[in-house]
Scaffold this active site. Sequence first.
Site, short mmCIF file in Angstrom:
data_model
loop_
_atom_site.label_atom_id
_atom_site.label_comp_id
_atom_site.label_asym_id
_atom_site.label_seq_id
_atom_site.Cartn_x
_atom_site.Cartn_y
_atom_site.Cartn_z
N ASP A 266 -30.01 -0.86 29.69
CA ASP A 266 -29.60 -1.52 28.45
C ASP A 266 -30.80 -1.59 27.51
OD1 ASP A 266 -27.45 -1.95 30.16
OD2 ASP A 266 -27.00 -3.92 29.32
N LYS B 163 -23.55 -2.06 22.75
CA LYS B 163 -23.52 -3.44 23.21
C LYS B 163 -23.88 -4.35 22.05
CE LYS B 163 -26.11 -6.24 26.61
NZ LYS B 163 -27.07 -6.18 27.71
N LYS C 87 -19.67 -3.09 25.09
CA LYS C 87 -20.09 -4.23 25.90
C LYS C 87 -20.48 -5.42 25.02
CE LYS C 87 -23.58 -5.85 29.19
NZ LYS C 87 -24.74 -5.52 30.01
#
Lengths: 751, 355
Positions: B192, B255, B291
């Site tokens: 991430d 995300k 996400k």
Amino acid sequence: MAATRTKPSAREIFTTLEYGPVPESHACALAWLDTQDRHLGHYVNGKWLKPEHRNSVPCQDPITGERLAICLQAQAEDVVAAVEAAGTAFENWSGLPGASRAQHLLRLAKMIQKHQRLLWTLESLVTGRAVREVRDGDVPLAQQLLQYHAVQAYTQEEVLAGWEPMGVIGLILSPTFSFLEMMWRICPALAVGCTVVVLVPPASPTPLLLAQLAGELGSFPGILNVISGPASLGPVLASQPGVQKVTFCGAIEGGLRLLIQESVWDETMRRLQERMARLRGGRGLDGAVDMGARGAAAHDLAQRYVREARSQGAQVFQAGAVPSDSPFFPPTLVSDLPPASPCTQAEVPWPVVVASPFRTAKEALAVANGTPRGASASVWSERLGQALELGYGLRVGTVWINAHGLRNAEVPTGGCKESGSSWSGGPDGLYEYLRPSGTPARLSYFSENLNYGTFGLAVPSTLPAGPEIGPSPATPYGLLIGGHFQAPGARSSRPIQDAQGNLHGYVAEGGAKDIRGAVEAAHQAAPGWVGQSPGARATLLWALATALERREAALTSRLERHGTELKDAKVEVELSARQLRAWGARAQAQGHVLQVAGLKGPVLRLREPLGVLAIVCPDEWPLLAFVSLLAAALAHGNTVVLVPSGACPIPALELCQDMAALLPAGLVNVVTGDRDHLTRCLALHQDVQALWYFGSAQGSQFVEWASAGNLKPVWVNRGCPWAWDQEAKGAGRELGLRAARTKALWLPMGD
Amino acid sequence: MSARNRGTELDQVGGATEEGVDLPSSLHPTGMHTSGFGCFPMEPEALNLSWISKMQVNQPAVLRRAQQIQARRTVKKEWQAAWLLKAVTFIDLTTLSGDDTSSNIQRLCYKAKYPIREDLLKTLNMHDKGLTTAAVCVYPARVCDAVRALKAAGCTIPVASVATGFPAGQTHLKTRLEEIRLAVEDGATEIDVVINRTLVLTGQWEALYDEIRQFRKACGEAHLKTILATGELGSLTNVYKASMIAMMAGSDFIKTSTGKETVNATFPVAIVMLRAIRDFFWKTGNKVGFKPAGGIRSAKDSLAWLSLVKEELGDEWLTPDLFRIGASTLLSDIERQIYHHVTGRYAAYHDLPMS
């Protein structure tokens, strides 16, 4: 729907991830119906009214067909009883200080808050509308309406000084309405001191519940009375001597027309279909549906329309397969409908959207304005300049920029053209139920004997009537059309007599052709005049005032010859000049910005011209009335066709000489002749956008009847002469209110 | 297009389970992962600035849609239980604290493997589904701990590591890239990364594209989840543009937030990102995952997120390969709701094992 299958297990749903039913219990709605033994009557004067020997109709669940209750149908005598109750209540209610009425409205808002679940389940149960819509939209707005109007009642003595409540208001609701539409109208009426009789279509329990909630507040039981009955009772309600005004309230939102620029057509259609495919239809009482059902009639209407559109070559997109016997009609997107096909002209039913392409914003505006309807529109554009131009140009009551369907109690909501010209909400909504203090109550001026077919049809022929003993200079002659005097189409004249019965002069005998020409000229002048700044309009009106003063001697002597005292004639001329200046000054201050709760951004309350306004002037105060009406109309950006006083048109014609010289061609058109005939021509002209009539009771009745052809806003004096020299009339706020229409332009903002 | 369309394969899997065919657990879309996403990472597209140059997001309309969608979609009873269990399979069970040590990482990993009490699952007839969270998500220095703990627990839940100077991204590109490589070396299969907000706010879209391309390369076989830190991008239009750039540069997921900004996962931002994902799919045929992270704490919130994705992108996105929820405390609330659904009682604090 999932509910009709055997209930799936969590294990199955884990894989399918489908939505399940989210039933909203309607037990409380049924319990309420039980308190009436499933037998609903009317709610009058704080009590249930259940007269015997009446027809009844069943109230059914629109989806299951289950019978929920039996509703009594009112007869004329029930209407009379309701109007009487409202009349009695009016005496107390209107006499209360505004603060007390405010208190009462707030108590009603509280009452609704306490019983909101009952209200939303009942409404959703009987109408089939999605409960979410009613719960999250209608019920909070109903409370907001009461709160807003409570504040208006509180400040009434101060803000609305010089106005008084009309009296008993009759409200007629169309077969497919939402209770909210009723709230939009009863709140301002009650706030200003009127009392209301509502005629609801058969089998509509929600208004009865609201009336009961209001009645159970104890004090002032008769201010809100609800009777349920067939549409045929409408005229009965309207003709009750106590009823001062009748308001008709149309259906809830129908289908939509969508105009999409060609350059983004494919992209937009794709996104639209994608989104429509995910709309969920279902039982209104399900908390997770987007669309409920609206009963069999609405279903058939939509089905017929879609079938028709298909046969005319349209592309039809429907999301999801719905069995033909289902009460739910799927959201439908119709495109490629040829512009000339009958479907394009017809009103689009719910839940159908008709999309058509356009090339330029100008074209879109022409298409959008080219329909007889004009309630609301939304503009979607990323370019603010373009969106605003469209927003200003659309002939509708409400425009949302990059938003749709927003409403707020503070923002006036109304329409143009066939969507009607009455207002609810905001300050404009209040004036609908007020009249200037001191004006007589509406008398029953309605005559059964008036023959609409022949009123003003023929013009009596006129012949030379003796020697002209006019003062010099000679009487101006001709019709002022398109900026110059011209001979009438009929090539004949009518004699005008002075107070002694001597011939004062001849005026042109105008007719249908002249009216047509005048209206055309006015239309041509309209864009130019609308485009002028208020300041420029003021300048012209002031110049006209100066010109009028220059003619003072001639005008005074003309008025004197018609029997006005010299002193009064001087006053009339002086007041006329003052009116022109006063309206010129007022042209500067129009419209304002509203800030409403829940919206980031302003709402512009615009005052827009009515368009081509026809004015039939009264005989009393022949110069002053003519000038007052003219000045108010021009100041607000209208172009006008005027019919001056029939008995004494010559002072107005004197002034026309200045207007021909000073004003843009076509801005003001003056047609003399037989008043009834000219009135007929104007009232039946579809392209006259508003009509003011000051004359006989018969003429007033005819104008109201004839204007139903295009639902143009009309303003008639019903045969009552006015005191034009008094502030309340000649320069009063009513004239200003009538001379323009309100548009609400919503501008949500944010990045 | 190099459309190695991960969705297609999974669709077929989903279709089969609907008919009740039992699948080997390694192929199951519900959280049993063999290699994270079950296939190769996304390949980058060439940079195409015309996809973002004309874009202008209509903020008032987005806000309205966001409001509507929360009010219009709810699920109750059996549906709620099933949806909540599904939500569990989307969770990246996260701990990103300064005081993380191997012991709480271990606890987290066991919770990831056994997210819901076994007896509750049994009652729902879900005990044989191998229900786990989608991944565990930790700081780079804790990747080894997590990998070890998961191995000890005998499961193949992927370990995700934040990287690139998380959460601010204000370190040198060189160290940011090195951070990715080290995390991958330690066994993280999902990375991430946070983007460089400076590049967005100053409109340096090419530079942003290049950076993310380098992140992509540094990830190797690991999957790249790009954190946009939407709370710091200034406008929804920037959110759209950053989403598009991140997808073009080869992100497997986009995300919302690090969870450390003042504004985290909100519905309006999510709608913009989901529309960007849809646009990207329409343009390239590639499905990119989504996400949301930060501030998603209640079971009710998680249901709203599921229905948002279902409404905006459709059921095909409702798989752990294309949808994750970054959360630390959400799981315990879901477990409480399941407890309530099964027993009809509200759980006491001690009724449910802590993570």
